[in-house]
Design a protein around this motif. Structure first.
Motif, PDB file in Angstrom:
ATOM      1  N   LYS A   1      -1.770  -2.572  -2.241  1.00  0.00           N
ATOM      2  CA  LYS A   1      -0.532  -1.902  -1.848  1.00  0.00           C
ATOM      3  C   LYS A   1       0.319  -2.820  -0.986  1.00  0.00           C
ATOM      4  O   LYS A   1       1.511  -2.949  -1.191  1.00  0.00           O
ATOM      5  CB  LYS A   1      -0.851  -0.625  -1.079  1.00  0.00           C
TER       6      LYS A   1
ATOM      7  N   SER B   1       4.211  -3.828  -2.219  1.00  0.00           N
ATOM      8  CA  SER B   1       5.295  -3.283  -1.396  1.00  0.00           C
ATOM      9  C   SER B   1       5.894  -4.356  -0.480  1.00  0.00           C
ATOM     10  O   SER B   1       7.103  -4.372  -0.259  1.00  0.00           O
ATOM     11  CB  SER B   1       4.829  -2.075  -0.582  1.00  0.00           C
ATOM     12  N   TRP B   2       5.054  -5.263   0.030  1.00  0.00           N
ATOM     13  CA  TRP B   2       5.571  -6.319   0.905  1.00  0.00           C
ATOM     14  C   TRP B   2       6.565  -7.190   0.158  1.00  0.00           C
ATOM     15  O   TRP B   2       7.669  -7.437   0.655  1.00  0.00           O
ATOM     16  CB  TRP B   2       4.431  -7.169   1.462  1.00  0.00           C
TER      17      TRP B   2
ATOM     18  N   ARG C   1       8.195  -6.493  -2.588  1.00  0.00           N
ATOM     19  CA  ARG C   1       9.362  -5.685  -2.974  1.00  0.00           C
ATOM     20  C   ARG C   1      10.321  -5.555  -1.794  1.00  0.00           C
ATOM     21  O   ARG C   1      11.534  -5.772  -1.932  1.00  0.00           O
ATOM     22  CB  ARG C   1       8.906  -4.298  -3.445  1.00  0.00           C
ATOM     23  N   GLU C   2       9.779  -5.216  -0.643  1.00  0.00           N
ATOM     24  CA  GLU C   2      10.614  -5.051   0.545  1.00  0.00           C
ATOM     25  C   GLU C   2      11.222  -6.377   0.993  1.00  0.00           C
ATOM     26  O   GLU C   2      12.359  -6.413   1.457  1.00  0.00           O
ATOM     27  CB  GLU C   2       9.800  -4.411   1.668  1.00  0.00           C
TER      28      GLU C   2
ATOM     29  N   GLN D   1      12.049   1.183  -4.456  1.00  0.00           N
ATOM     30  CA  GLN D   1      11.171   1.544  -5.570  1.00  0.00           C
ATOM     31  C   GLN D   1      11.998   1.939  -6.791  1.00  0.00           C
ATOM     32  O   GLN D   1      11.648   1.609  -7.922  1.00  0.00           O
ATOM     33  CB  GLN D   1      10.235   2.685  -5.191  1.00  0.00           C
TER      34      GLN D   1
ATOM     35  N   SER E   1       5.526   3.727  -7.221  1.00  0.00           N
ATOM     36  CA  SER E   1       4.816   4.280  -6.076  1.00  0.00           C
ATOM     37  C   SER E   1       3.309   4.284  -6.327  1.00  0.00           C
ATOM     38  O   SER E   1       2.519   3.932  -5.440  1.00  0.00           O
ATOM     39  CB  SER E   1       5.293   5.708  -5.804  1.00  0.00           C
TER      40      SER E   1
ATOM     41  N   GLU F   1       1.890   0.868  -5.892  1.00  0.00           N
ATOM     42  CA  GLU F   1       1.850   0.477  -4.481  1.00  0.00           C
ATOM     43  C   GLU F   1       0.745   1.190  -3.709  1.00  0.00           C
ATOM     44  O   GLU F   1       0.214   0.640  -2.753  1.00  0.00           O
ATOM     45  CB  GLU F   1       3.205   0.714  -3.820  1.00  0.00           C
ATOM     46  N   THR F   2       0.416   2.397  -4.099  1.00  0.00           N
ATOM     47  CA  THR F   2      -0.645   3.126  -3.406  1.00  0.00           C
ATOM     48  C   THR F   2      -2.019   2.820  -3.980  1.00  0.00           C
ATOM     49  O   THR F   2      -3.028   3.220  -3.408  1.00  0.00           O
ATOM     50  CB  THR F   2      -0.404   4.650  -3.457  1.00  0.00           C
TER      51      THR F   2
END
Length: 84
Positions: free
Chosen positions: A11, A15-16, A18-19, A25, A40, A43-44
């Motif tokens: 995750k 997410s890192w 992407r951000e 998202q 999502s 990422e989870t």
């Protein structure tokens, strides 16, 4: 316990990156022609993208697929036993 660590590491990478690139998202979902729920879920750690989606995501985020999904490709035999 190892499964939870596996999910956390995976995750954090998706997410890192992407951000870091400033994508939401929803933006990632639109570019990859998937739902926001799919992003999502990746990422989870509930699911992993298909191989072609992994490639697209890596290109989009400017990172090698092997780096982004290292934990998916390099799960140890002991971790496999704990996950399965």
């Amino acid at each position: 316990m190892l499964f939870n660590i596996f999910i956390y590491v995976k995750k954090r990478k998706i997410s890192w990156y992407r951000e870091e690139y400033g994508y939401s998202q929803m933006e990632v979902a639109k570019i990859l022609s998937v739902t926001q729920q799919s992003v999502s879920s990746w990422e989870t750690g509930r699911t992993i993208p298909k191989t072609y989606q992994m490639k697209q995501l890596a290109i989009m985020l400017g990172v090698e697929m092997e780096e982004l999904f290292y934990d998916v490709f390099n799960i140890s035999e002991e971790e496999k036993k704990n996950v399965l």
